[in-house]
Design a protein around this motif. Sequence first.
Motif, PDB file in Angstrom:
ATOM      1  N   LYS A  84       0.797  -1.139  -0.112  1.00 46.91           N
ATOM      2  CA  LYS A  84      -0.110  -0.064  -0.133  1.00 46.91           C
ATOM      3  C   LYS A  84       0.867   1.147  -0.108  1.00 46.91           C
ATOM      4  N   TYR A 124       0.453   5.488   0.254  1.00 47.40           N
ATOM      5  CA  TYR A 124      -0.172   6.344   0.872  1.00 47.40           C
ATOM      6  C   TYR A 124       0.434   7.608   0.332  1.00 47.40           C
ATOM      7  N   HIS A 130      -0.077  11.896  -1.901  1.00 45.23           N
ATOM      8  CA  HIS A 130      -1.038  12.847  -2.423  1.00 45.23           C
ATOM      9  C   HIS A 130      -0.176  13.243  -3.765  1.00 45.23           C
ATOM     10  N   TYR A 172       1.210  -1.936  -6.838  1.00 42.95           N
ATOM     11  CA  TYR A 172       0.857  -1.531  -5.436  1.00 42.95           C
ATOM     12  C   TYR A 172      -0.395  -1.051  -5.569  1.00 42.95           C
ATOM     13  N   GLU A 173      -1.089  -0.646  -4.273  1.00 45.43           N
ATOM     14  CA  GLU A 173      -2.231  -0.258  -4.195  1.00 45.43           C
ATOM     15  C   GLU A 173      -2.078   1.386  -3.816  1.00 45.43           C
ATOM     16  N   ILE A 227      -2.960   4.787  -2.223  1.00 45.21           N
ATOM     17  CA  ILE A 227      -3.966   5.117  -1.398  1.00 45.21           C
ATOM     18  C   ILE A 227      -3.915   6.810  -1.363  1.00 45.21           C
ATOM     19  N   GLU A 228      -4.773   7.578  -2.049  1.00 43.63           N
ATOM     20  CA  GLU A 228      -4.438   8.927  -2.184  1.00 43.63           C
ATOM     21  C   GLU A 228      -5.108   9.751  -0.770  1.00 43.63           C
ATOM     22  N   LEU A 229      -4.366  10.608  -0.015  1.00 42.52           N
ATOM     23  CA  LEU A 229      -4.727  11.016   1.282  1.00 42.52           C
ATOM     24  C   LEU A 229      -4.550  12.685   1.026  1.00 42.52           C
ATOM     25  N   GLU A 282      -5.078   5.244  10.431  1.00 41.33           N
ATOM     26  CA  GLU A 282      -4.137   4.268   9.637  1.00 41.33           C
ATOM     27  C   GLU A 282      -2.746   4.895   9.179  1.00 41.33           C
TER      28      GLU A 282
END
Length: 231
Positions: A2, A4, A6, A26-27, A29-31, A42
């Motif tokens: 994962k 994380y 932006h 990969y996964e 995850i836009e934060l 998380e």
Amino acid sequence: MKFYYHPQSPACQPVWMVLKELGIEYEAIELNLWSGNVDKDELFSVNPYGKVPALKDGNICLGESRAVSIYLCSKYEAADKDKPLYPKDVDSIARINMELFADLDSIVAVQKYLNIGAVFSGKAKGPCNEHFPEVKKHIDHMEKVLSNQSYLAGDHLTILDFCKLNLLGMLDMAGYTEWVEYPKIVEWRDRMSKLSYYEECHAAGFKANRQIYTAGNAKYDELEKNRDTKN
Ligand SMILES: N[C@@H](CCC(=O)N[C@@H](CS)C(=O)NCC(=O)O)C(=O)O
């Protein structure tokens, strides 16, 4: 795995480019940490500093762009790769690490020059020129290095090249245009811009950041105008 991130976060960009260059799955995850409505629990469980980039790969949880980039290369690049993104021999590692650590100083210097917090909120206009000499030391050094080689750590692409794009992106944000003094840097950036993921992982984010910076300058002008009419 994962990731994380932006897209407008300069710190995320080197890691993102390593993932792309090495073809790692990969996964994403836009934060948007600036929106104020992100549950950071998380993120803190992955990066103890609660910032992006952060990476969770099996049991490994990491933050810090340079550390994450080194980890990805150390784990996923073949030990006998001819032109690795991160070197395998001790001497080359020592040299690239020196530049990667010094790169942090360059980011601190360019952040002071940009004066982001004040400009984004309309409290100040444009960069703080008194901080430019410290930034100049870093771009002068880049120009010197690139006069003898095509990439910052030698004759091929490494994670140092990914990290260093941020210094230039931040100077663009500030409206710096004196690149004519730095022909080798211009050539290098042109070379970097040919990477298939350059636009997505670097240029697009900085274009958006530049717009926010310009809007901050316009906000400052507007507030000044109001102050003038009140006096
Ligand atoms: N030294 C860190 C800097 C990380 C960093 O400052 N990330 C910013 C985005 S560019 C962030 O997450 N800011 C949100 C916060 O501090 O809450 C790195 O290179 O990874």
